[in-house]
Design a protein around this motif. Structure first.
Motif, PDB file in Angstrom:
ATOM      1  N   THR A 133       0.845  -1.182   0.000  1.00  0.00           N
ATOM      2  CA  THR A 133       0.000   0.000   0.000  1.00  0.00           C
ATOM      3  C   THR A 133       0.889   1.243   0.000  1.00  0.00           C
ATOM      4  O   THR A 133       2.081   1.162   0.325  1.00  0.00           O
ATOM      5  CB  THR A 133      -0.895   0.033   1.261  1.00  0.00           C
ATOM      6  OG1 THR A 133      -0.045   0.009   2.410  1.00  0.00           O
ATOM      7  CG2 THR A 133      -1.848  -1.147   1.291  1.00  0.00           C
ATOM      8  N   SER A 134       0.298   2.377  -0.337  1.00  0.00           N
ATOM      9  CA  SER A 134       1.077   3.606  -0.429  1.00  0.00           C
ATOM     10  C   SER A 134       0.124   4.802  -0.428  1.00  0.00           C
ATOM     11  O   SER A 134      -1.080   4.635  -0.558  1.00  0.00           O
ATOM     12  CB  SER A 134       1.898   3.601  -1.732  1.00  0.00           C
ATOM     13  OG  SER A 134       1.023   3.558  -2.857  1.00  0.00           O
ATOM     14  N   THR A 199       8.643   5.891  -7.030  1.00  0.00           N
ATOM     15  CA  THR A 199       8.068   5.710  -5.689  1.00  0.00           C
ATOM     16  C   THR A 199       9.047   6.293  -4.684  1.00  0.00           C
ATOM     17  O   THR A 199      10.239   5.959  -4.724  1.00  0.00           O
ATOM     18  CB  THR A 199       7.861   4.201  -5.422  1.00  0.00           C
ATOM     19  OG1 THR A 199       6.873   3.725  -6.349  1.00  0.00           O
ATOM     20  CG2 THR A 199       7.405   3.924  -3.999  1.00  0.00           C
ATOM     21  N   CYS A 201      10.530   6.410  -1.056  1.00  0.00           N
ATOM     22  CA  CYS A 201      10.621   5.530   0.097  1.00  0.00           C
ATOM     23  C   CYS A 201      11.105   6.352   1.291  1.00  0.00           C
ATOM     24  O   CYS A 201      12.177   6.956   1.239  1.00  0.00           O
ATOM     25  CB  CYS A 201      11.601   4.394  -0.206  1.00  0.00           C
ATOM     26  SG  CYS A 201      11.690   3.180   1.100  1.00  0.00           S
ATOM     27  N   GLN A 209       6.680  11.656   5.700  1.00  0.00           N
ATOM     28  CA  GLN A 209       5.839  11.720   4.493  1.00  0.00           C
ATOM     29  C   GLN A 209       5.062  13.038   4.444  1.00  0.00           C
ATOM     30  O   GLN A 209       4.022  13.132   3.791  1.00  0.00           O
ATOM     31  CB  GLN A 209       4.895  10.519   4.443  1.00  0.00           C
ATOM     32  CG  GLN A 209       5.637   9.192   4.290  1.00  0.00           C
ATOM     33  CD  GLN A 209       4.732   7.991   4.049  1.00  0.00           C
ATOM     34  OE1 GLN A 209       3.521   8.116   3.837  1.00  0.00           O
ATOM     35  NE2 GLN A 209       5.325   6.806   4.065  1.00  0.00           N
ATOM     36  N   ASN A 238       3.953   7.883  -5.887  1.00  0.00           N
ATOM     37  CA  ASN A 238       3.438   7.377  -4.607  1.00  0.00           C
ATOM     38  C   ASN A 238       4.553   7.299  -3.558  1.00  0.00           C
ATOM     39  O   ASN A 238       5.744   7.404  -3.892  1.00  0.00           O
ATOM     40  CB  ASN A 238       2.737   6.011  -4.792  1.00  0.00           C
ATOM     41  CG  ASN A 238       3.675   4.909  -5.235  1.00  0.00           C
ATOM     42  OD1 ASN A 238       4.744   5.154  -5.773  1.00  0.00           O
ATOM     43  ND2 ASN A 238       3.277   3.673  -4.984  1.00  0.00           N
ATOM     44  N   GLU A 240       5.892   5.167   0.003  1.00  0.00           N
ATOM     45  CA  GLU A 240       5.783   4.039   0.927  1.00  0.00           C
ATOM     46  C   GLU A 240       7.100   3.914   1.696  1.00  0.00           C
ATOM     47  O   GLU A 240       7.891   4.855   1.704  1.00  0.00           O
ATOM     48  CB  GLU A 240       5.342   2.744   0.217  1.00  0.00           C
ATOM     49  CG  GLU A 240       6.080   2.380  -1.041  1.00  0.00           C
ATOM     50  CD  GLU A 240       7.454   1.807  -0.801  1.00  0.00           C
ATOM     51  OE1 GLU A 240       8.430   2.607  -0.746  1.00  0.00           O
ATOM     52  OE2 GLU A 240       7.609   0.578  -0.711  1.00  0.00           O
ATOM     53  N   CYS A 261       2.317  -1.209  -5.764  1.00  0.00           N
ATOM     54  CA  CYS A 261       1.589  -0.706  -4.587  1.00  0.00           C
ATOM     55  C   CYS A 261       0.326   0.018  -5.009  1.00  0.00           C
ATOM     56  O   CYS A 261       0.332   0.835  -5.937  1.00  0.00           O
ATOM     57  CB  CYS A 261       2.458   0.267  -3.798  1.00  0.00           C
ATOM     58  SG  CYS A 261       3.816  -0.520  -2.938  1.00  0.00           S
ATOM     59  N   THR A 263      -2.505   2.896  -4.243  1.00  0.00           N
ATOM     60  CA  THR A 263      -2.563   4.144  -3.477  1.00  0.00           C
ATOM     61  C   THR A 263      -3.876   4.162  -2.694  1.00  0.00           C
ATOM     62  O   THR A 263      -4.943   3.921  -3.263  1.00  0.00           O
ATOM     63  CB  THR A 263      -2.482   5.377  -4.398  1.00  0.00           C
ATOM     64  OG1 THR A 263      -3.578   5.347  -5.335  1.00  0.00           O
ATOM     65  CG2 THR A 263      -1.180   5.384  -5.179  1.00  0.00           C
TER      66      THR A 263
END
Ligand code: R2B
Ligand code: URA
Length: 308
Positions: A133-134, A199, A201, A209, A238, A240, A261, A263
């Motif tokens: 998931t993200s 993505t 991280c 985030q 995204n 994660e 992942c 969203t």
């Protein structure tokens, strides 16, 4: 760097000290070369799927069993790592499903032991996919993102590992052809939107985030939006918390790897995961549907080749 899509490629460890061990106990899996026949247990593994939650990885193996009509999906698949509560592991046919917990340290420990397990089992041509998931940036919630490059919080495609007090920089590229194959699978499935993008991280879910709803926050809503907009301009779709070390370690071991992942929300519109349980649950099924479809397609191609 190893080429990742060689035929009959083995899973590499790069550690001369392992040769001096009489036996190797994979502590966080509660499995070992001295106590288990790893080639017999895992030698046929071709697809490894990893994801944060043990429950999701069990539901994934049941889904795959049903999709591939391999075994009775109503069977209660045993947790191969029942001797520990750190990670959970399930297997059906050539598919292994392993949980990794949250964050870089947790997935890194799991990957060290998983890569050694695949190596000791003499597995060949293994594809590994993280399903997770993200938070999306400027995407409709429920969109699936297949990662092109994993970038850090400064948008650089790198993972920094501190070893003996020195920073080692590792690359975070993922297999571009695997990402394209997964995108094509999503088109064939036709059930949800999938895109390929970068993505980000991060080391934290809240301040890391740019959330405004953590226990601490020292920036404004404008600062948050400016940062996420800059991320989007750098190609980030995204956010994660595991993809960078996953990509780096798969590169080192020569594993063909992807990150898929879903969203759960659009971070330009909010921070809280306040959609209903049912909506969030349905979103979480998407990466597993996509990867299940991909595995089924690969196995069909293989069996057609074998029949010729
Ligand atoms: C996605 O979701 C988790 C945080 O809620 C984290 O493990 C990640 O990468
Ligand atoms: N996982 C994350 O790491 N961030 C989100 O916003 C949602 C899920």
């Amino acid at each position: 760097m190893e080429h990742k899509s060689n035929c009959s490629s083995l899973v590499h460890v790069r550690n001369p000290h392992l040769d001096t061990l009489k036996e190797d106990f994979l502590y966080h899996f509660s499995l070992g070369t001295g106590t288990h026949n790893l080639p017999e247990m895992f030698g046929d593994v071709k697809f490894v799927c990893v994801g944060g939650s043990p429950w999701r990885m069990k539901s994934f193996i049941q889904y795959v069993a049903a999709e591939l009509a391999l075994e009775d999906p109503s069977l209660d698949y045993p947790n191969i790592c029942a001797g520990t509560d750190r990670y959970a592991m399930y297997k059906v046919g050539p598919v292994l499903s392993v949980s990794h917990g949250m964050g870089i340290p947790s997935i890194a420990i799991m990957l060290h032991e998983l890569i050694k397990l695949l190596h000791y089992s003499h597995c060949t041509d293994v594809t590994i996919i993280r399903i997770g998931t993200s938070g999306g940036i400027g995407l409709e919630p429920g969109t699936v993102v297949v990662t092109k490059q994993s970038v850090d919080a400064t948008f650089q495609p790198r993972f920094e590992q501190v070893t003996l007090g020195k920073t080692v920089v590792r690359n975070t590229d993922l297999d571009p052809s695997l990402a394209e194959e997964l995108l094509q699978c999503s088109k064939e499935l036709g059930q949800f939107e999938t895109v390929i993008g970068n993505t980000m991280c991060t080391l934290d879910f809240y301040e890391g985030q740019a959330r405004l709803d953590g226990a601490f926050c020292s920036y404004t809503e404008e600062d948050k939006h400016a940062y996420l907009t800059k991320a989007r301009e750098a190609g980030v779709y995204n956010i994660e918390m595991e993809s960078s070390v996953f990509a780096a370690m798969c590169n080192l071991s020569g594993l063909r790897a992807a990150v898929v992942c879903v969203t759960l929300l659009d971070r330009l519109k909010g921070d809280q995961l306040s959609s209903s349980h049912e909506v969030l649950h349905n979103y979480q099924l998407r990466p597993q549907m996509l990867v299940g479809y991909y595995i089924k397609k690969q196995l069909k191609v293989k069996s057609e080749h074998a029949a010729k």
